[in-house]
Structures are given as C-alpha cells and as structure tokens.
Design a protein around this motif. Structure first.
Motif, PDB file in Angstrom:
ATOM      1  N   ALA A 179      16.861  14.925  33.630  1.00 44.26           N
ATOM      2  CA  ALA A 179      16.598  13.577  33.125  1.00 44.26           C
ATOM      3  C   ALA A 179      16.300  12.611  34.270  1.00 44.26           C
ATOM      4  O   ALA A 179      15.388  11.762  34.187  1.00 44.26           O
ATOM      5  CB  ALA A 179      17.802  13.087  32.308  1.00 44.26           C
ATOM      6  N   SER A 180      17.072  12.720  35.335  1.00 48.03           N
ATOM      7  CA  SER A 180      16.838  11.851  36.492  1.00 48.03           C
ATOM      8  C   SER A 180      15.464  12.091  37.081  1.00 48.03           C
ATOM      9  O   SER A 180      14.748  11.150  37.474  1.00 48.03           O
ATOM     10  CB  SER A 180      17.924  12.089  37.545  1.00 48.03           C
ATOM     11  OG  SER A 180      19.194  11.778  37.021  1.00 48.03           O
ATOM     12  N   GLY A 181      15.066  13.349  37.148  1.00 43.94           N
ATOM     13  CA  GLY A 181      13.745  13.669  37.674  1.00 43.94           C
ATOM     14  C   GLY A 181      12.631  13.108  36.816  1.00 43.94           C
ATOM     15  O   GLY A 181      11.633  12.568  37.323  1.00 43.94           O
ATOM     16  N   ILE A 184       9.845  10.194  37.913  1.00 43.16           N
ATOM     17  CA  ILE A 184       8.396  10.401  37.844  1.00 43.16           C
ATOM     18  C   ILE A 184       7.742   9.293  37.024  1.00 43.16           C
ATOM     19  O   ILE A 184       6.685   8.741  37.374  1.00 43.16           O
ATOM     20  CB  ILE A 184       8.092  11.778  37.235  1.00 43.16           C
ATOM     21  CG1 ILE A 184       8.580  12.882  38.205  1.00 43.16           C
ATOM     22  CG2 ILE A 184       6.604  11.936  36.945  1.00 43.16           C
ATOM     23  CD1 ILE A 184       8.484  14.269  37.633  1.00 43.16           C
ATOM     24  N   TRP A 185       8.351   8.906  35.891  1.00 44.40           N
ATOM     25  CA  TRP A 185       7.803   7.837  35.041  1.00 44.40           C
ATOM     26  C   TRP A 185       7.732   6.520  35.791  1.00 44.40           C
ATOM     27  O   TRP A 185       6.746   5.806  35.737  1.00 44.40           O
ATOM     28  CB  TRP A 185       8.673   7.715  33.792  1.00 44.40           C
ATOM     29  CG  TRP A 185       8.199   6.633  32.857  1.00 44.40           C
ATOM     30  CD1 TRP A 185       7.169   6.693  31.978  1.00 44.40           C
ATOM     31  CD2 TRP A 185       8.772   5.324  32.749  1.00 44.40           C
ATOM     32  NE1 TRP A 185       7.033   5.507  31.293  1.00 44.40           N
ATOM     33  CE2 TRP A 185       8.005   4.647  31.751  1.00 44.40           C
ATOM     34  CE3 TRP A 185       9.826   4.674  33.377  1.00 44.40           C
ATOM     35  CZ2 TRP A 185       8.296   3.328  31.387  1.00 44.40           C
ATOM     36  CZ3 TRP A 185      10.093   3.375  32.996  1.00 44.40           C
ATOM     37  CH2 TRP A 185       9.342   2.702  32.013  1.00 44.40           C
ATOM     38  N   ARG A 186       8.801   6.168  36.488  1.00 46.64           N
ATOM     39  CA  ARG A 186       8.819   4.930  37.254  1.00 46.64           C
ATOM     40  C   ARG A 186       7.769   4.937  38.352  1.00 46.64           C
ATOM     41  O   ARG A 186       7.149   3.920  38.640  1.00 46.64           O
ATOM     42  CB  ARG A 186      10.209   4.728  37.865  1.00 46.64           C
ATOM     43  CG  ARG A 186      11.290   4.407  36.861  1.00 46.64           C
ATOM     44  CD  ARG A 186      11.154   2.998  36.326  1.00 46.64           C
ATOM     45  NE  ARG A 186      11.314   2.009  37.404  1.00 46.64           N
ATOM     46  CZ  ARG A 186      11.055   0.712  37.256  1.00 46.64           C
ATOM     47  NH1 ARG A 186      10.589   0.261  36.093  1.00 46.64           N
ATOM     48  NH2 ARG A 186      11.246  -0.128  38.269  1.00 46.64           N
ATOM     49  N   ARG A 187       7.594   6.083  38.954  1.00 44.36           N
ATOM     50  CA  ARG A 187       6.600   6.168  40.022  1.00 44.36           C
ATOM     51  C   ARG A 187       5.193   5.942  39.492  1.00 44.36           C
ATOM     52  O   ARG A 187       4.375   5.238  40.088  1.00 44.36           O
ATOM     53  CB  ARG A 187       6.682   7.529  40.709  1.00 44.36           C
ATOM     54  CG  ARG A 187       5.798   7.670  41.931  1.00 44.36           C
ATOM     55  CD  ARG A 187       5.761   9.092  42.426  1.00 44.36           C
ATOM     56  NE  ARG A 187       5.189   9.964  41.407  1.00 44.36           N
ATOM     57  CZ  ARG A 187       5.024  11.275  41.583  1.00 44.36           C
ATOM     58  NH1 ARG A 187       5.438  11.847  42.688  1.00 44.36           N
ATOM     59  NH2 ARG A 187       4.480  12.005  40.624  1.00 44.36           N
ATOM     60  N   ASP A 188       4.911   6.530  38.314  1.00 40.15           N
ATOM     61  CA  ASP A 188       3.584   6.370  37.724  1.00 40.15           C
ATOM     62  C   ASP A 188       3.325   4.912  37.336  1.00 40.15           C
ATOM     63  O   ASP A 188       2.212   4.397  37.467  1.00 40.15           O
ATOM     64  CB  ASP A 188       3.449   7.267  36.487  1.00 40.15           C
ATOM     65  CG  ASP A 188       3.416   8.741  36.867  1.00 40.15           C
ATOM     66  OD1 ASP A 188       3.180   9.036  38.064  1.00 40.15           O
ATOM     67  OD2 ASP A 188       3.643   9.598  35.980  1.00 40.15           O
TER      68      ASP A 188
END
Length: 652
Positions: A619-621, A625-629
């Motif tokens: 979940a953390s991963g 990834i979503w925040r980075r995008d």
C-alpha cells in the motif's frame, strides 16, 4: 582387541589382622585356562585370569560356620557397562572413610579385589581417582607376617599378579571399610583388598579401575563377608541382554524362583565355578558327542570375566555343523575384521526380539537331567559393520580340552552361585527388571560412612525405575517396566538417561544428542527437550521430555506406546561417541506444563504480522507512486500555439 592368555601365574598373599583374618595358600606354580582369540567384534573382549591354587579337598572350602537358617542381609548392586562393548561388566564399590568410589570388574575367576593406589608408580588413567589411604581415617595396612610375602622393608604384605602377555598387577594389601551402595541392605564392612602400585598391559589401559574378585579364596570379597557371618554363602549375577548392558548383582542369598534350573558344582574338581554339563542340543537335536568331552582338564567352567564361550575342538566342530544346517535362509558373510575367521550371517534383521525366527534354539543339558534354554542372544554377537548381521560368539578353545562359558552364555539369565550347597542355578529373565521379576522392592539404603566431594557419590541405578507409584501394564508383551499415566489424554512423556560421559564432555554435543534422540524415537526434534541434568564424577544424568507436535496439545496413544517401547526394549541406538547409556524412569503425564496464550498462538501472530507488513508495504508503495505521478510538470510541444496573455497595467 581380545586378550588371549595362554597361562596365568598368580601369587596371592595376605595376612590376618585384628579386624579380619585372611590367609592364602601360595602355590608353587600357577595354572589357568587356555583360550584362543577368535573374534573380531568391534568391542573389547576381556579375559580375566582364572588362577589355580594348590588342589584343595572339598572340606577345605568350607572351614567356616554354616549360617543355618538365620536370616542375613544381602548387598544388591547394579551392574554397568556392556560385556561385548566394554569387554566386561562393572559394579561400584566404596572404600574408606569418607568413602572413595571405584568401578570394578566383577570376576568369578579372581579371588582378590584391588584398586589403584595413590602411591602407584605405574598405573593407567582409569574411570575414578586413585585410592588415597591417607584420606581414609579407617585404613590399616596388613602388616608383614609369616602367612604372606612381604615388601622389601618387611613391613607390609604384598600381592602380585603376572600374566603371559605382559599384563600384571602388584601392590600392597590393606584393610578398610567397604560400602556397597544405596541398594544394599548390608551395612559397610571391613575387608582386605589390594592397593596397586604397578599395573601393565590391558590392566593398565582398561577404563575400569580394578577387579572385584568373586572366586573361591580367602581374599575373595565373598569369602570375607561369609567368614564374618554377615551374608549367606551365595551370590548371584544377572547380565543384561543384547544391546542392553547393565544388570544386577547380589552378594548373599536370595529367594530362588521355583523354576530355576540347578546343576552340581564340584569344589573338589577345581577351584573354579564348574558345572556338570553333559549334552548340547541344537534345534532340539543332541550333538553326537561323548559326555566326557565336557569334562576335560578343568571341566566346564563358568567365568564372568570372559566375554565369549569356548568349546573343545570336537564339541565346537559338532556345534558349528549343527548351526550351519539350520541357517539355510541366511547368507554367510565376512566378519568385521578380515584378520579373523568369524562365522557371520546376514539377513536376520535388526530386531533382536525376532532372532529366534532365523537362528535355532540351543539347550545345555546337565548331569541331573535338567536343562537350560539358550536363546540366540546367548551365542551371537552383532556384526559391527553390517546392519542386521550376527556372528557366532562360541569358538574353539584351541587344543585345550576345557569348556569355558563366558558372560555371553548367561545374558538375561540370573545365575546363582550357591556355594554352601555346591550348586549353580540358572533362571532366564529380563535382568534389567530383576527386582520386579523376583517381586522385590529396592532395598533401603544404608549410607556409606561419610562423604567425599572428590570421589564419593551414592550410586544411581540405571536398571531400576522410580518406585513412587505401582507399575502400569506395559505395552506389548515384552515384560517392560513402565510407570505410565493410566487414563485420559497423554500430554507429556518424561524419562531419565544415564550416560557414562561427564557433562563438560557432553555439553558441546547436547544439540546433536537431542537430534539423535528425536530420530531414534521417530519424533520431530522440536518435541525433544532437555528438562534438567545432574553432573556426576564420571557420568551425567539427564531428564528428557517429549512434548506434543505443534500445534497439537496431546500425544496419540499409538505414538506414546511406540516411544515407551523403543525406550524399554532398548531400541534407541546412539553413536559410540556418547559412550554407554541407560534409559529408565519413563512416565506419561496427562497434560504438558500449562502453555501461555503466546506459546499456543505465536505462529498465528507471526504469520498475521508478516501478512500485515507485506500489505502495508504494498500500500505504501502504491501511494508513493501515485503521489509521484501527480507531482510531475506537464510540458507542451515546442510547435504548439500558445495564446498570448494580456499584460496587466502597472499600478502606481
């Protein structure tokens, strides 16, 4: 290696002191039984000397008062070690005040008891520390007199033993209090014994400390006790069976079983313990022999210090041929050592209780018509290199016409040497259960006189289980003694293990020992746990526990019975590096010690924790990834049209 002694020269000397009179006839020449080394067994075969003093008449052997029917105590003593692995059986004797403990080979062919002395100039490293006369407040030297040979200073009596193969024992004679252990009804007694100042050959290299002489003679421990009228003129030996070792010994009389088989022992025939053997039967068929073949030279001699049995040439040939005729289903193989022509066979299987299915029965018939049955363990020994194979433990006695029957013939047999009535009795039994079979409870222990931290411990008998509760029915029909939980579910099995290895030597190998125990008991290694241990001078007592296999709370009845059977029937075989060992005192409990919630559920908690951690990491991963995008800047192509933005007026 087996000792082959072609002759024995013996000089025994003693003196009478105020406390105990002892005299010995010194023969001009020694004599012995000759026997041949014919075995390559991996263990040590021991031949202790059978010495022959000048011929005595029957009356000479009974100068003492008979005890009539006055009840006398007896000294019950456990036997240790194994006849084929060690070459002998030993018992424990305590000498002095405070008592100093010694492991002594029980030998019916010797009439002197001796231990290494602290003054010994040439003695090997043995099981226990040497006897220290200066530390015993009750020790007295036997002073020089006309009835003994004396030392160079003419101060003290000496004894000397010399053997053909450079084995010897010599020293001085002393007198002190001798104690017989915690199973003995007999109180400590003063006795004359040898204090060694020199030993050579096998006597130097053996693990045992010395010899306990049980033969006929004034220095014999039996004769000395009988002369004091503290025991009846009798003693008994009971050697453990194949792969078992140990056993029991009684100094003094016992209530003999009704079905004990007796044979005459002629004291005028020879000073050895001889029997009136007339016939040998194999598979119910009598060997075609003249009965006189068993009466050559010294006759048929029973000797506890000899490992195997030795027959005259003619008798051995007939015996071997008869055995071969009955072994059509087995394959003849080479012995453990190619240097010896052992007669060995494979295909019989490893279960010693089933040997009678592959090997024939043997019977010895005595002059009175009575006979004793010999099972295969009484004439076979295990092949040390080929599993499930066995070799004949009966050999040809060279050209000597004497018939010599060693300890192998009387394994799991109670042998009573009734010297007063000149007879020897045989009773087939389980020697590890002797007291139970005789319906005797362990004797109350009179403690030795004092204690000695360096060389003194009360003996722990590996042959007896605890006596707190009555025995429950044993599994199968093996006659084992099991103090078991008689109802409900079985949650715990405990038992004791006595090893002749000190704890410092054993400690680095405890994990390895536990793994071997698990393998031999056919359980998981996690089920075998060491509860506690007691470290002795030369041995270690361990209490083991078998727990249920996780996550179960109980042991199945079938598994429990199998474990107890393996222990009681001596089917647990450990590597030789762990020395000799005994299992006893097995007990089944209704439940194991109460386990905490954590111990009952720790695996589930760990699994849940791991799953939670994995899900959390995933979940953390995904969130990362979503925040980075979302944070990435959007760029337009270089050729795209961008609307001009209106300039805002400047504000004054």
């Amino acid at each position: 290696m087996m000792m082959a002694w072609a002759f024995t020269y013996a000089i025994l000397c003693s003196a009478a002191s105020a406390a105990a009179a002892a005299s010995v006839s010194i023969p001009p020449h020694g004599d012995s039984i000759t026997f041949v080394n014919s075995s390559s067994n991996g263990g040590t075969a021991m031949f202790l000397p059978l010495f022959f003093n000048q011929q005595r008449t029957k009356e000479d052997f009974h100068p003492r008062r008979h005890l009539h029917n006055r009840p006398t105590p007896s000294a019950r003593m456990p036997l240790h070690d194994d006849l084929l692995l060690n070459g002998y059986y030993t018992t424990r004797l305590w000498i002095g005040t405070p008592p100093q403990r010694f492991a002594l080979i029980v030998d019916t062919g010797s009439t002197v008891t001796y231990v290494p002395c602290s003054t010994c100039e040439q003695c090997g490293k043995h099981q226990d520390p040497r006897f220290q006369p200066d530390l015993s407040s009750t020790y007295q030297p036997v002073k020089c007199n006309i009835d003994c040979s004396c030392d160079n200073e003419r101060e003290q009596c000496i004894y000397e033993r010399q053997y053909a193969e450079m084995s010897s024992s010599s020293g001085v004679l002393g007198e002190d209090i001798v104690s017989f252990g915690n199973q003995s009804e007999l109180e400590p007694q003063r006795a004359v014994f040898g204090c060694e100042n020199m030993e050579t050959g096998d006597l130097y290299s053996q693990h045992a400390d010395g010899i306990m002489g049980l033969g006929r003679g004034d220095l014999s421990i039996v004769d000395q006790l009988v002369d004091k009228s503290v025991i009846s003129d009798s003693f008994s030996l009971c050697y453990g069976g194949m792969d078992v070792g140990g056993g029991a010994m009684v100094l003094g009389g016992i209530a003999t079983p009704d079905d004990m088989v007796f044979t005459h022992s002629d004291t005028a025939r020879s000073p050895y313990y001889n029997i009136d053997l007339k016939e040998i039967h194999v598979a119910g068929k009598m060997l075609p022999l003249n009965p006189k073949v068993f009466d050559g030279k010294h006759g048929t001699v029973l000797d506890s210090g000899t490992t195997y049995a030795y027959l005259p040439e003619q008798a051995f040939g007939a015996f071997k041929e008869a055995i071969f005729k009955e072994l059509n289903s087995l394959k003849r193989i080479q012995g453990p050592d190619p240097n010896y022509n052992d007669l060995c066979f494979s295909g019989a299987g490893s279960d010693t209780s089933q040997l009678s299915n592959a090997f024939p029965s043997v019977e010895m018939v005595f002059g009175n018509g009575q006979k004793i049955l010999l099972s295969p363990e009484n004439y076979l020994f295990r092949h040390s290199k080929v599993r499930g194979s066995y070799c004949l433990g009966i050999f040809q006695n060279g050209k000597d016409p004497t018939t010599l029957l060693g300890g192998i013939v009387v394994r799991n047999t109670l042998v009573t040497y009734d010297r007063e009535h000149e007879k020897i009795g045989f009773w087939k039994t389980n020697c590890s259960q002797l007291w139970e079979r005789l319906h005797l409870s362990p004797a109350p222990p009179p403690l030795p006189s004092g204690t000695d931290k360096d060389n003194s411990t009360l003996d722990i008998s590996p042959a007896l289980a605890p006596s707190e509760s009555p025995p429950a029915p044993a599994p199968k029909s093996s006659g084992i003694s099991c103090y078991c939980f008689s109802g409900g579910k079985i949650g715990l099995i405990t038992f004791f293990m006595l090893l002749n290895v000190t704890y410092p030597e054993l400690k680095p190998h405890m994990s390895e020992l536990a793994l071997f125990m698990a393998k031999e008991l056919d359980v998981n290694s996690s089920q075998v746990r060491l509860m506690n241990f007691t470290s002795g001078e030369n041995d270690t007592l361990i209490k083991w526990a078998i727990f249920p296999e996780e996550p179960a709370d109980y042991i199945s009845n079938a598994t429990a019975m199998d474990i107890v059977s393996r222990l009681s029937e001596n089917r647990v075989h450990l590597p030789d590096s762990f020395g000799s060992y005994k299992f006893f005192g097995w007990n089944m409990g209704p439940t194991p010690p109460q386990r905490t919630w954590w111990r009952q559920h720790y695996m589930a908690v760990i699994i849940a924790f791991v799953i939670t951690m994995v899900i959390g990491l995933l979940a953390s991963g995904a969130w990362y990834i979503w925040r980075r995008d979302k944070s990435l800047v959007s760029y337009k192509p270089v050729d795209s049209v961008v609307a001009e933005q209106e300039l805002q007026p400047l504000q004054n």
